[in-house]
Design a protein around this motif. Sequence first.
Motif, PDB file in Angstrom:
ATOM      1  N   ILE A   1     -10.380 106.728  46.759  1.00 12.78           N
ATOM      2  CA  ILE A   1     -10.731 105.641  47.663  1.00 12.78           C
ATOM      3  C   ILE A   1     -11.574 104.626  46.907  1.00 12.78           C
ATOM      4  O   ILE A   1     -12.586 104.970  46.293  1.00 12.78           O
ATOM      5  CB  ILE A   1     -11.492 106.179  48.893  1.00 12.78           C
ATOM      6  CG1 ILE A   1     -10.593 107.129  49.688  1.00 12.78           C
ATOM      7  CG2 ILE A   1     -11.962 105.029  49.784  1.00 12.78           C
ATOM      8  CD1 ILE A   1     -11.295 107.788  50.872  1.00 12.78           C
ATOM      9  N   PHE A   2     -11.140 103.373  46.954  1.00  9.98           N
ATOM     10  CA  PHE A   2     -11.781 102.315  46.157  1.00  9.98           C
ATOM     11  C   PHE A   2     -13.040 101.818  46.867  1.00  9.98           C
ATOM     12  O   PHE A   2     -12.959 101.206  47.927  1.00  9.98           O
ATOM     13  CB  PHE A   2     -10.789 101.168  45.947  1.00  9.98           C
ATOM     14  CG  PHE A   2     -11.317 100.085  45.037  1.00  9.98           C
ATOM     15  CD1 PHE A   2     -11.508 100.324  43.687  1.00  9.98           C
ATOM     16  CD2 PHE A   2     -11.611  98.829  45.539  1.00  9.98           C
ATOM     17  CE1 PHE A   2     -11.983  99.329  42.848  1.00  9.98           C
ATOM     18  CE2 PHE A   2     -12.089  97.825  44.711  1.00  9.98           C
ATOM     19  CZ  PHE A   2     -12.279  98.074  43.361  1.00  9.98           C
ATOM     20  N   VAL A   3     -14.190 102.099  46.280  1.00 13.05           N
ATOM     21  CA  VAL A   3     -15.462 101.673  46.864  1.00 13.05           C
ATOM     22  C   VAL A   3     -16.349 101.114  45.758  1.00 13.05           C
ATOM     23  O   VAL A   3     -16.722 101.827  44.832  1.00 13.05           O
ATOM     24  CB  VAL A   3     -16.200 102.850  47.561  1.00 13.05           C
ATOM     25  CG1 VAL A   3     -17.555 102.386  48.074  1.00 13.05           C
ATOM     26  CG2 VAL A   3     -15.368 103.405  48.702  1.00 13.05           C
ATOM     27  N   THR A   4     -16.654  99.824  45.831  1.00  8.37           N
ATOM     28  CA  THR A   4     -17.621  99.205  44.928  1.00  8.37           C
ATOM     29  C   THR A   4     -18.501  98.261  45.736  1.00  8.37           C
ATOM     30  O   THR A   4     -18.182  97.902  46.870  1.00  8.37           O
ATOM     31  CB  THR A   4     -16.935  98.392  43.808  1.00  8.37           C
ATOM     32  OG1 THR A   4     -16.265  97.267  44.401  1.00  8.37           O
ATOM     33  CG2 THR A   4     -15.923  99.250  43.048  1.00  8.37           C
ATOM     34  N   TYR A   5     -19.623  97.872  45.158  1.00 13.40           N
ATOM     35  CA  TYR A   5     -20.545  96.969  45.843  1.00 13.40           C
ATOM     36  C   TYR A   5     -19.865  95.640  46.156  1.00 13.40           C
ATOM     37  O   TYR A   5     -19.956  95.123  47.278  1.00 13.40           O
ATOM     38  CB  TYR A   5     -21.781  96.733  44.969  1.00 13.40           C
ATOM     39  CG  TYR A   5     -22.793  95.812  45.595  1.00 13.40           C
ATOM     40  CD1 TYR A   5     -23.667  96.265  46.581  1.00 13.40           C
ATOM     41  CD2 TYR A   5     -22.876  94.473  45.210  1.00 13.40           C
ATOM     42  CE1 TYR A   5     -24.599  95.416  47.157  1.00 13.40           C
ATOM     43  CE2 TYR A   5     -23.799  93.619  45.772  1.00 13.40           C
ATOM     44  CZ  TYR A   5     -24.656  94.093  46.752  1.00 13.40           C
ATOM     45  OH  TYR A   5     -25.575  93.241  47.317  1.00 13.40           O
ATOM     46  N   GLN A   6     -19.156  95.080  45.161  1.00 13.35           N
ATOM     47  CA  GLN A   6     -18.497  93.796  45.362  1.00 13.35           C
ATOM     48  C   GLN A   6     -17.425  93.890  46.442  1.00 13.35           C
ATOM     49  O   GLN A   6     -17.267  92.982  47.268  1.00 13.35           O
ATOM     50  CB  GLN A   6     -17.871  93.320  44.048  1.00 13.35           C
ATOM     51  CG  GLN A   6     -18.870  92.896  42.982  1.00 13.35           C
ATOM     52  CD  GLN A   6     -19.447  94.070  42.212  1.00 13.35           C
ATOM     53  OE1 GLN A   6     -19.080  95.221  42.447  1.00 13.35           O
ATOM     54  NE2 GLN A   6     -20.366  93.776  41.302  1.00 13.35           N
ATOM     55  N   ASP A   7     -16.665  94.997  46.439  1.00 14.90           N
ATOM     56  CA  ASP A   7     -15.621  95.176  47.447  1.00 14.90           C
ATOM     57  C   ASP A   7     -16.221  95.269  48.838  1.00 14.90           C
ATOM     58  O   ASP A   7     -15.705  94.669  49.787  1.00 14.90           O
ATOM     59  CB  ASP A   7     -14.830  96.445  47.122  1.00 14.90           C
ATOM     60  CG  ASP A   7     -13.786  96.754  48.184  1.00 14.90           C
ATOM     61  OD1 ASP A   7     -12.794  96.015  48.275  1.00 14.90           O
ATOM     62  OD2 ASP A   7     -13.971  97.736  48.939  1.00 14.90           O
ATOM     63  N   THR A   8     -17.324  96.011  48.974  1.00 12.40           N
ATOM     64  CA  THR A   8     -17.970  96.178  50.281  1.00 12.40           C
ATOM     65  C   THR A   8     -18.477  94.852  50.828  1.00 12.40           C
ATOM     66  O   THR A   8     -18.228  94.513  51.994  1.00 12.40           O
ATOM     67  CB  THR A   8     -19.135  97.180  50.165  1.00 12.40           C
ATOM     68  OG1 THR A   8     -18.622  98.459  49.796  1.00 12.40           O
ATOM     69  CG2 THR A   8     -19.883  97.292  51.493  1.00 12.40           C
ATOM     70  N   ILE A   9     -19.172  94.089  49.994  1.00 12.69           N
ATOM     71  CA  ILE A   9     -19.715  92.803  50.444  1.00 12.69           C
ATOM     72  C   ILE A   9     -18.592  91.828  50.779  1.00 12.69           C
ATOM     73  O   ILE A   9     -18.631  91.126  51.800  1.00 12.69           O
ATOM     74  CB  ILE A   9     -20.647  92.203  49.367  1.00 12.69           C
ATOM     75  CG1 ILE A   9     -21.860  93.103  49.155  1.00 12.69           C
ATOM     76  CG2 ILE A   9     -21.095  90.798  49.783  1.00 12.69           C
ATOM     77  CD1 ILE A   9     -22.700  93.330  50.415  1.00 12.69           C
ATOM     78  N   GLY A  10     -17.563  91.790  49.948  1.00 12.76           N
ATOM     79  CA  GLY A  10     -16.434  90.896  50.222  1.00 12.76           C
ATOM     80  C   GLY A  10     -15.751  91.229  51.527  1.00 12.76           C
ATOM     81  O   GLY A  10     -15.416  90.339  52.324  1.00 12.76           O
TER      82      GLY A  10
END
Length: 208
Positions: free
Chosen positions: A157-166
């Motif tokens: 599952i793709f989870v990064t800070y940038q992805d979450t904020i976007g």
Amino acid sequence: MKEDFLRPPHTLTEWSADALRTLGIIGVGFALIWLTPTDAGIAALALPALMLPRVLGLRGWFDLAVCSTVLVAAWSNVFDLYRTVPGWDLLVHLVCTGVLAIITALILTRADVVTMTPDRGARPRTPLVLAPLLALALSAVWEMIEWLGWAYLSDEIFVTYQDTIGDMVFGGIGGVAAGVILATASLNRPRSRSEFGESTNGSRAGRT
């Protein structure tokens, strides 16, 4: 709600929405047999959202929009479009979060938690303010679910800070659109005279 759920479709949009609901149910079986249990679970998670517009008795065009959005969101995950198509994740977050914010607002209004629709007496600016907040809250919950899935189920599952904020930013934009729709459009299905008559007769019978 029971009457709305069991009523037969009358318009082209109502028939189309019911067809998509049927496809959603068939899709779960298809994924279970020919794909993976995880894919079947993702397809099954869409079913409650597919049923909500009919249970709530919403207009055919919005029912169709909800069913289309939910199925696209679910099956984009199954076919890994979020990873392979640039920007697709953000677009789906915008549309799907806006649609879910509208449904949440209608449920809260009917439950007398907060009035967010002009037909119930809300001022037009009320949904313009509250719908984006609902959308941001829904986005936050979704990102928490994604993180829990990444932490305890699968590191694919793709989870990064940038992805979450976007995702949350575009979910908030969807909430702004949801507020405009709530403030300007009537989403409840109009009742026919026969339905009003049945409701009145039922109420009288219950009081005797």
